[in-house]
Design a protein around this motif. Structure first.
Motif, short mmCIF file in Angstrom:
data_model
loop_
_atom_site.label_atom_id
_atom_site.label_comp_id
_atom_site.label_asym_id
_atom_site.label_seq_id
_atom_site.Cartn_x
_atom_site.Cartn_y
_atom_site.Cartn_z
N SER A 23 0.83 -1.21 0.00
CA SER A 23 0.00 0.00 0.00
C SER A 23 0.86 1.26 0.00
O SER A 23 0.63 2.20 0.74
N ARG A 24 1.88 1.28 -0.87
CA ARG A 24 2.77 2.43 -0.95
C ARG A 24 2.42 3.29 -2.16
O ARG A 24 2.06 2.77 -3.20
N GLU A 25 2.55 4.57 -1.99
CA GLU A 25 2.42 5.48 -3.12
C GLU A 25 3.79 5.96 -3.61
O GLU A 25 3.93 6.34 -4.77
N VAL A 26 4.78 5.92 -2.72
CA VAL A 26 6.13 6.36 -3.05
C VAL A 26 7.12 5.37 -2.44
O VAL A 26 6.95 4.92 -1.31
N ILE A 27 8.17 5.03 -3.22
CA ILE A 27 9.27 4.20 -2.72
C ILE A 27 10.52 5.06 -2.71
O ILE A 27 10.90 5.64 -3.73
N HIS A 28 11.18 5.15 -1.55
CA HIS A 28 12.38 5.96 -1.39
C HIS A 28 13.60 5.04 -1.26
O HIS A 28 13.55 4.03 -0.58
N ARG A 29 14.70 5.43 -1.93
CA ARG A 29 15.95 4.68 -1.80
C ARG A 29 17.11 5.67 -1.70
O ARG A 29 17.18 6.65 -2.45
N ARG A 30 18.04 5.36 -0.78
CA ARG A 30 19.25 6.16 -0.61
C ARG A 30 20.47 5.25 -0.66
O ARG A 30 20.38 4.04 -0.45
N ILE A 31 21.61 5.83 -0.94
CA ILE A 31 22.87 5.09 -0.97
C ILE A 31 23.24 4.70 0.46
O ILE A 31 23.20 5.53 1.38
N ASP A 80 16.43 6.17 -12.35
CA ASP A 80 15.19 5.40 -12.20
C ASP A 80 14.11 6.20 -11.47
O ASP A 80 12.98 5.71 -11.32
N THR A 81 14.45 7.39 -11.00
CA THR A 81 13.46 8.23 -10.33
C THR A 81 12.41 8.69 -11.34
O THR A 81 12.73 9.33 -12.33
N ASP A 82 11.16 8.35 -11.08
CA ASP A 82 10.11 8.66 -12.04
C ASP A 82 8.77 8.24 -11.45
O ASP A 82 8.70 7.59 -10.40
N ASN A 83 7.69 8.61 -12.15
CA ASN A 83 6.35 8.13 -11.83
C ASN A 83 6.06 6.93 -12.72
O ASN A 83 6.10 7.02 -13.94
N TYR A 84 5.81 5.79 -12.10
CA TYR A 84 5.60 4.53 -12.80
C TYR A 84 4.10 4.21 -12.87
O TYR A 84 3.36 4.48 -11.92
N THR A 85 3.70 3.65 -13.99
CA THR A 85 2.29 3.31 -14.20
C THR A 85 2.18 1.88 -14.70
O THR A 85 2.93 1.46 -15.58
N LEU A 86 1.26 1.14 -14.11
CA LEU A 86 0.95 -0.23 -14.55
C LEU A 86 -0.45 -0.23 -15.16
O LEU A 86 -1.42 0.15 -14.51
N LEU A 87 -0.52 -0.62 -16.42
CA LEU A 87 -1.79 -0.76 -17.11
C LEU A 87 -2.11 -2.25 -17.26
O LEU A 87 -1.29 -3.02 -17.78
N VAL A 88 -3.28 -2.65 -16.78
CA VAL A 88 -3.71 -4.05 -16.87
C VAL A 88 -5.02 -4.10 -17.65
O VAL A 88 -5.96 -3.35 -17.36
N VAL A 131 -5.51 0.99 -13.93
CA VAL A 131 -4.19 1.60 -13.90
C VAL A 131 -3.76 1.74 -12.44
O VAL A 131 -4.56 2.12 -11.58
N TYR A 132 -2.51 1.39 -12.20
CA TYR A 132 -1.93 1.61 -10.87
C TYR A 132 -0.72 2.53 -11.02
O TYR A 132 0.09 2.35 -11.93
N ASN A 133 -0.58 3.50 -10.11
CA ASN A 133 0.50 4.48 -10.16
C ASN A 133 1.32 4.44 -8.88
O ASN A 133 0.76 4.34 -7.78
N ILE A 134 2.63 4.53 -9.04
CA ILE A 134 3.53 4.59 -7.89
C ILE A 134 4.76 5.38 -8.31
O ILE A 134 5.16 5.36 -9.48
N SER A 135 5.35 6.08 -7.37
CA SER A 135 6.55 6.89 -7.64
C SER A 135 7.76 6.24 -6.99
O SER A 135 7.68 5.74 -5.87
N ILE A 136 8.87 6.26 -7.71
CA ILE A 136 10.16 5.78 -7.18
C ILE A 136 11.09 6.98 -7.07
O ILE A 136 11.29 7.70 -8.04
N ILE A 137 11.64 7.16 -5.89
CA ILE A 137 12.56 8.27 -5.63
C ILE A 137 13.90 7.67 -5.21
O ILE A 137 13.99 7.01 -4.18
N VAL A 138 14.93 7.88 -6.04
CA VAL A 138 16.29 7.44 -5.71
C VAL A 138 17.13 8.70 -5.49
O VAL A 138 17.29 9.51 -6.40
N TYR A 139 17.64 8.84 -4.29
CA TYR A 139 18.38 10.05 -3.91
C TYR A 139 19.84 9.95 -4.39
O TYR A 139 20.46 8.89 -4.32
N ASP A 140 20.37 11.08 -4.85
CA ASP A 140 21.78 11.12 -5.26
C ASP A 140 22.23 12.57 -5.33
O ASP A 140 21.42 13.47 -5.58
N LYS A 141 23.53 12.78 -5.12
CA LYS A 141 24.07 14.14 -5.23
C LYS A 141 24.15 14.55 -6.69
O LYS A 141 24.10 13.70 -7.59
#
Length: 809
Positions: free
Chosen positions: A356-364, A426-434, A442-452
């Protein structure tokens, strides 16, 4: 495959362009709320599916739902009761989700590492893995940076014969721990691929006994003895012919099965929850007989199977059905299946992300790596056959990488997207169409990858006084703040132009623009009065980056050339004259090239043009004396003032003159001694300068040319008789030609001539005189010898005379 492509195409046509994605999201939301259970899933108020706590930290997280909920720590493999945690219940202010629960962890240590579930209160005693499948539980995984315990402590080994695997309960307490499971007998070690899960080993490799130990960051830890047992049962498998959400009036067949050795007796039964009563609640539900299918493999096994059939499904059939298995040693296991019945027979698709996530965060992490990202979307559909497409807002449809950096997967209940090596790109808004049948979701989720920031900036060349724009582009998340700094440099090399002290007063803010989640740019306007180095600095929460580029000044007059291509020498009346003007294009500017001759603009032709150079050609046909004068080439830049430039070249048209002899003779006969040098001159002039060719006895002659002004010569340093012959020099230009003839004879000469040479006469005279002198000397020598001898005899006589003659006394 063809049907799948058609379904995807239909779905894409239905959605239309991705700029209408907001409308589709709204449609998806309404579709999800139509089905019972779509809003049952508890919502955890945390942006990620995991958390790393510091040692002895205190942390709390809340969860809310439209039904009463509670937090529960759970691990399917062993009994886990973490200390110092507290769970509280409260009422929220959200009318749609009024029930809340808070989990509080205090004095965090490795004992708290594991998965925590937020689950419906009435389901907290159920198998929580089943609850996740039924969408009545959500979870979050907790790590603790415990310096004293690198692994989850006090976890025994579990093993399952019928699953053909041995599960070794060995997990790291922190995602950066390098964890390995080693076989004490073979000393073979296996690295963990998923730090939130236990090690799973093939059961077939271990017959009766095994012993394992874990290594965390190279340090050996617990040794786990494993005694293979045959007294445990697998969880049975339930398969539905129409899925778990079905329209009204459908016939549903649930098949429960499991595979066991042939020497085990099994009894399968169907029950319904919550009271665990027999499944035959009315005449529309029936349970078939148990079937056993023997497989004659090695070792032999049996598949036990029993079906539950529901005819003409109604809303009353919407419940959880349990398949229980019992062996003759009272070992038991079960599997739950939740059936949902829709009030409409229309095709449908319901999508829900497992956490049940709307955003996925990843850091180094501390090792400079980013943990893999896995999106797992649970789907329910009718019909059950679906087609799906993953896409991104920036780049469109996502294709699977051949190197498995990105993988798509479809299972019976889930659609997965896994990014093994995430980066900021890979940081972007992702969409799944079924697409299922005639409908889609349609399902939407955002992936946020942090970087300098990663910066890009190009060098510039400009004309002095020109205004230039420096552009510095950044890729980073979050979007950085950016500045410019210009360091003038009048010396070469550039190493003499070191950057001054980095003070904030010297950095200038430009015009910043954000192009996407990760891409931004800044422009800085600068008057190019001196060369130098331009610095771009960008800073965000992940770090600071600095990049430099060079500003060079140039004279635009050095960027163009003007030359006479043809003819290469004198221009005479009647010639065709070709003149070429070239210019280097500066900063992709548009240029115009024009020719002017004696005050008149001349028509010219573009013979070459690209992004760097443009060339134009002027051709003057059959020129006359009146064409004498200057040819001007003008280069004008359309967008930048001050870059206009002019070059001139003079052409002098003269009357042609036929070749004629300037010195020497037309015909000449020469005799040359062997081994003596020979030079033949052809001193011919004309306008234009004549071309000269040499022949010997009618054949072209290869020779050494000595060109000096208009004179061409043949030079042979050592002649021989083979050089004798008829030499011809033919000089020719557009006006006429002339032929010069040289007859050459090379031969040997008589030696008499050498007597005429003075030094030979002198030698002969010297020889004669020497001979005469020798004879005279010999004559006098003999004469003197005789005289000396006679004088010696006389002297002796005188001395002896007193003896021979008596004295007068």
């Amino acid at each position: 495959m063809e049907g799948t492509v058609i379904l995807v195409a239909i779905g894409l046509m239905v959605i239309g362009a991705f700029d209408q994605i907001a409308l589709v999201r709204a449609q998806n939301s309404s579709i999800g709320k139509d089905a019972e259970g779509a809003v049952d899933l508890p919502q955890i108020d945390w942006p990620a599916d995991e958390i790393v706590l510091g040692y002895r930290d205190t942390w709390n997280v809340t969860c809310k739902c439209h039904k009463p909920i509670v937090w529960k720590p759970f691990d399917y493999e062993y009994k886990w009761d973490p200390p110092t945690i507290a769970v509280s219940i409260y009422n929220t202010t959200d009318l749609n989700m009024p029930f809340g629960s808070m989990l509080t962890i205090t004095n965090a240590s490795a004992l708290m590492v594991g998965r925590y579930y937020c689950v419906h209160s009435v389901k907290e005693q159920e198998d929580l893995d089943e609850m996740l499948a039924e969408d009545v539980a959500s979870s979050i995984y907790v790590y603790v940076d415990d310096p004293y315990q690198l692994m989850v402590p006090d976890a025994p080994v579990q093993f399952f014969n019928n699953k053909e695997e041995i599960v070794v309960v060995c997990k790291p307490s922190h995602p950066d721990v390098d964890l390995q499971l080693c076989d004490q007998i073979t000393q073979h070690c296996l690295a963990t691929s998923e730090p939130t899960k236990w090690f799973s080993l093939p059961y077939r490799n271990y017959e009766t006994f095994a012993k394992f130990y874990c290594k965390a960051n190279g340090i050996s830890h617990l040794v786990h003895p494993v005694e293979i047992s045959k007294n445990q049962l697998l969880k049975p498998t339930i398969v539905s012919n129409v899925g778990d959400i079905v329209p009204l009036s459908k016939t549903i067949r649930l098949s429960c099965s499991l595979e066991l050795p042939v020497d085990i007796n099994i009894q399968i039964s169907w029950k319904t929850l919550p009271n665990y009563q027999p499944a035959e609640i009315d005449k529309t539900i029936s349970v078939g007989g148990q079937i056993t299918i023997v497989h004659h493999n090695v070792p032999p096994s049996s598949i036990y199977k029993r079906d539950l059939i529901i005819e003409n499904a109604t809303l009353s059939h919407q419940r959880t059905y349990r398949c229980e298995v019992l062996d003759d040693k009272n070992n038991t296991s079960y599997h739950n299946f939740r059936l949902q019945v829709r009030e409409t027979p229309d095709d449908f698709v319901i999508l829900r992300e497992a956490q049940s996530r709307e955003v996925i965060h990843r850091r180094i992490n501390g090792n400079g790596e980013i943990m893999p990202i896995e999106i797992m979307v649970r789907y329910n559909s009718y019909p059950t056959n679906i087609a799906f497409v993953w896409s991104r807002e920036i780049i469109g449809n996502i294709e699977e990488n051949c190197n498995l950096i990105l993988r798509r997967q479809l299972t019976e209940n889930h659609i997965k997207l896994r990014i093994n090596q995430p980066t900021v790109y890979d940081t972007d808004n992702y969409t799944l169409l079924v697409v299922a049948g005639t409908t889609h979701a349609v399902y939407n989720i955002s992936i946020i990858v942090y970087d300098k920031p990663s910066l890009n900036m190009h060098n510039l060349m400009a004309v002095k006084g020109e205004t230039v724009d420096f552009l510095c582009a950044s890729v980073a998340y979050p979007s950085p703040e950016m500045w410019f700094f210009f360091q003038p440099c009048n010396e070469v090399p550039w190493g003499n132009c070191s950057m001054e002290t980095d003070t904030e007063t010297k950095w200038h803010a430009g015009t910043q623009e954000k192009n996407s989640l990760i891409r931004s740019k800044i422009t800085y306007e600068h008057v190019a009065d001196k060369p130098g180095i331009i610095y771009c600095k960008a800073n965000n929460s992940e770090g600071t980056s600095i990049m430099q580029s060079y500003l060079l000044l140039r004279n635009v007059s050095n960027l163009m050339t003007l030359e006479i291509a043809q003819p290469k020498d004198s221009i005479t009346v009647g010639d065709n004259v070709t003149i070429i003007c070239s210019t280097i294009i500066v900063d992709d500017d548009d240029v115009d090239i024009t020719f002017n001759h004696n005050g008149k603009i001349q028509e010219s032709t573009v013979i070459y043009k690209d992004s760097n150079i443009q060339r134009k050609q002027l051709t003057l046909l059959n020129v006359g004396l009146h064409h004498t004068g200057d040819i001007d080439c003008y280069v004008s830049y359309r967008h930048v003032k001050g870059r206009n430039n002019k070059r001139s070249i003079n052409i002098n048209v003269i009357e042609p003159i036929a070749p004629h002899l300037r010195s020497g003779k037309i015909n000449q006969t020469l005799t040359v001694d062997v081994l003596k040098p020979l030079q033949l001159d052809c001193d011919v002039i004309g306008v234009p300068e004549p071309t000269i060719s040499w022949f010997i006895n009618g054949q072209p002659f290869a020779y050494n040319k000595n060109n000096s002004t208009n004179t061409t010569s043949i030079f042979i340093p050592y002649t021989n008789p083979m050089h004798s012959g008829l030499y011809e020099c033919i000089a020719e230009n557009k006006k006429g030609f002339i032929k010069i003839v040289k007859i050459v004879t090379s031969k040997r000469t008589v030696n008499r001539k050498v007597w005429n040479q003075p030094f030979l006469y002198a030698a002969v005279v010297f020889l004669i005189l020497t001979t005469v002198f020798a004879f005279i000397s010999l004559f006098f020598y003999k004469k003197m010898k005789r005289v000396i001898r006679n004088s010696n005899l006389l002297s002796g006589y005188v001395q002896m005379r007193p003896i021979l003659e008596p004295s007068e006394e």
